[in-house]
Enzyme design. Sequence first.
Site, short mmCIF file in Angstrom:
data_model
loop_
_atom_site.label_atom_id
_atom_site.label_comp_id
_atom_site.label_asym_id
_atom_site.label_seq_id
_atom_site.Cartn_x
_atom_site.Cartn_y
_atom_site.Cartn_z
N CYS A 116 0.81 -1.23 0.00
CA CYS A 116 0.00 0.00 0.00
C CYS A 116 0.84 1.28 0.00
O CYS A 116 0.30 2.37 -0.22
CB CYS A 116 -0.94 0.01 1.19
SG CYS A 116 -2.16 -1.30 1.09
N HIS A 256 -3.26 7.30 2.57
CA HIS A 256 -3.68 6.01 2.02
C HIS A 256 -5.02 5.64 2.66
O HIS A 256 -5.22 5.84 3.86
CB HIS A 256 -2.62 4.95 2.35
CG HIS A 256 -3.07 3.56 2.05
ND1 HIS A 256 -3.53 3.20 0.81
CD2 HIS A 256 -3.15 2.45 2.82
CE1 HIS A 256 -3.87 1.92 0.83
NE2 HIS A 256 -3.65 1.45 2.04
N ASN A 286 -10.24 0.22 -0.15
CA ASN A 286 -8.78 0.27 -0.22
C ASN A 286 -8.34 -0.25 -1.60
O ASN A 286 -8.39 -1.45 -1.85
CB ASN A 286 -8.21 -0.59 0.90
CG ASN A 286 -6.69 -0.54 0.95
OD1 ASN A 286 -6.04 -0.03 0.06
ND2 ASN A 286 -6.13 -1.11 2.01
O1 UT7 Z 1 -3.78 -1.06 3.55
C1 UT7 Z 1 -2.86 -1.94 4.09
C2 UT7 Z 1 -2.81 -1.90 5.56
N1 UT7 Z 1 -4.01 -2.41 6.13
C3 UT7 Z 1 -4.61 -1.73 7.10
O2 UT7 Z 1 -4.18 -0.68 7.46
C4 UT7 Z 1 -5.80 -2.39 7.77
C5 UT7 Z 1 -5.63 -2.36 9.24
N2 UT7 Z 1 -6.68 -3.07 9.99
C6 UT7 Z 1 -7.96 -2.65 10.02
O3 UT7 Z 1 -8.33 -1.71 9.37
C7 UT7 Z 1 -8.89 -3.36 10.96
O4 UT7 Z 1 -8.16 -4.22 11.81
C8 UT7 Z 1 -10.01 -4.19 10.26
C9 UT7 Z 1 -11.00 -3.25 9.59
C10 UT7 Z 1 -9.40 -5.12 9.24
C11 UT7 Z 1 -10.80 -5.00 11.29
O5 UT7 Z 1 -11.33 -4.14 12.30
P1 UT7 Z 1 -11.10 -4.44 13.84
O6 UT7 Z 1 -11.84 -3.42 14.58
O7 UT7 Z 1 -9.64 -4.56 14.06
O8 UT7 Z 1 -11.83 -5.83 14.00
P2 UT7 Z 1 -11.23 -7.21 14.52
O9 UT7 Z 1 -10.39 -7.84 13.46
O10 UT7 Z 1 -10.65 -7.03 15.87
O11 UT7 Z 1 -12.56 -8.03 14.68
C12 UT7 Z 1 -13.56 -7.67 15.62
C13 UT7 Z 1 -14.74 -8.62 15.46
C14 UT7 Z 1 -14.33 -10.08 15.42
O12 UT7 Z 1 -15.34 -10.82 16.07
P3 UT7 Z 1 -15.17 -11.32 17.60
O13 UT7 Z 1 -13.94 -12.17 17.60
O14 UT7 Z 1 -15.02 -10.07 18.41
O15 UT7 Z 1 -16.43 -12.06 17.84
C15 UT7 Z 1 -14.33 -10.42 13.97
O16 UT7 Z 1 -14.56 -11.78 13.72
O17 UT7 Z 1 -15.37 -8.36 14.21
C16 UT7 Z 1 -15.46 -9.58 13.47
N3 UT7 Z 1 -15.38 -9.27 12.04
C17 UT7 Z 1 -16.46 -8.95 11.32
N4 UT7 Z 1 -17.75 -8.84 11.64
C18 UT7 Z 1 -18.62 -8.48 10.66
C19 UT7 Z 1 -14.29 -9.22 11.24
N5 UT7 Z 1 -14.65 -8.88 10.00
C20 UT7 Z 1 -15.99 -8.70 10.02
C21 UT7 Z 1 -16.94 -8.34 9.04
N6 UT7 Z 1 -18.22 -8.22 9.41
N7 UT7 Z 1 -16.58 -8.07 7.76
#
Ligand code: UT7
Length: 331
Positions: A116, A256, A286
Site C-alpha cells: 500500500c 492512504h 482500499n
Molecule cells: O492497507 C494496508 C494496511 N491495512 C490496514 O491498514 C488495515 C488495518 N486493519 C484494520 O483496518 C482493521 O483491523 C479491520 C478493519 C481489518 C478489522 O477491524 P477491527 O476493529 O480490528 O476488527 P477485529 O479484526 O478485531 O474483529 C472484531 C470482530 C471479530 O469478532 P469477535 O472475535 O469479536 O467475535 C471479527 O470476527 O469483528 C469480526 N469481524 C467482522 N464482523 C462483521 C471481522 N470482520 C468482520 C466483518 N463483518 N466483515
Amino acid sequence: MTKTTAAITAVSGWVPPDILSNKDLEKMVDTTDEWIQSRTGIKERRILKGEGLATSDLGAEAVKLLCKKRGISPEEIELLICSTATPDMMFPATANIISDKVGAKNAFSFDIMAACSGFIYALTTGSKYIESGQYKKVVIVGADKMSSIIDYTDRATCVLFGDGAGAVLLEPNNEGYGVLDSILRSDGAGRVFLHQKAGGSAKPASHKTIDAREHFVFQDGQPVFKFAVTNMADVSAEIMEKNKLRAEDVSWLVPHQANKRIIDATARRMGLSMDKVMLNIERYGNTTNGTIPLCLWEWENKLHKRDNIILAAFGGGFTWGAVWVKWAYGK
Ligand code: UT7
C-alpha cells in the site's frame, strides 16, 4: 542556479464502473453494512469485471487520460513506473505492459512493489530521475486489481478492498514546486501479518496451495491496525517537523485509504481538521496503490498553486512513509 525539483504537472484516475456495495457483501458473507461502515468507513468499492482484464488495463486508462489532460503524446514519456501489488503476471513488469498498451514506445519502465505504500515509494523514485536532470517526463502509475487476490468467502478481508488506478506526470521545475521531501521506511518483520502466502518462489502454485486458499490476501487486522496508526501518524508528524511546517501551513493531507479510523488518528496527530483531509474510502475502499493518486485526481480542482500537501501511507511489508509536495498549478 535554482535546484531542479520534480513537479506534478497533471493527475488522472480511473475506476471500473461495476460497484460492489456493503449490501451486496451482506449476501456473500456474514457481515453487515453497519459493521463495515463503523469499523472502516467503506460503503462501496469498484470491481474490474471482464475476461482477461488486468491491473495494466486500469493503469493504461489512467495514463491515456493523463496524456490527454496534459496535451502530450505517450511517445514523449521517457520513464513509466508502476507501483502495484497485483501485477498482471509475475513477470514481465506491469509497467512494461501499460507502456505497450498506451503506445509509450520511448519509455523504459519498471514496477515497484511496496504494497500500500508503493505509490509514495514510486513517486519518490521517479522524482530522483527528474532531479538528476536526465529525464523530463516521468509517469508514476499506482494500480491494483485487488479483486484478483481477494477471497470473497473471507469476511475479514473481502469487505476492505477495491480496484482502481491513478497516475501523475512529473516534469522539471526550477521555482521550488513539486516533490520537496520524503521519508520512507520498511520493516520486513511485519510480513507475517499481511501477505499472500503462495504463488511466489517460497511457495509456488500447486493443487495444495489452491485447496488451502493461499493465493489470496491474508491479513491479521488488529496488529496491522496498531502499527498503521502509530507509524503513519508518526512519519507524517516527522516530515512536518523536519521541514518546519506547522498545521496551518499544510493545506491537505492525502492519506492512504485503508481505514477511516487510521486516517482520523493521523490527521489528529498532525493537528489538522478533517476538512483538510482527502477521503474517498467510502466510495472505493482500499485500492492499495490507487488510493493516493485517485484522491489527488478527485480533489484536483480544489488545489491551489503553492499548497503544501502531505501524502502518507502504510502497508504490507511493513512499509510506510510520507511525502511533502508543493502543488505546482491551479489558481
Ligand atoms: O492497507 C494496508 C494496511 N491495512 C490496514 O491498514 C488495515 C488495518 N486493519 C484494520 O483496518 C482493521 O483491523 C479491520 C478493519 C481489518 C478489522 O477491524 P477491527 O476493529 O480490528 O476488527 P477485529 O479484526 O478485531 O474483529 C472484531 C470482530 C471479530 O469478532 P469477535 O472475535 O469479536 O467475535 C471479527 O470476527 O469483528 C469480526 N469481524 C467482522 N464482523 C462483521 C471481522 N470482520 C468482520 C466483518 N463483518 N466483515
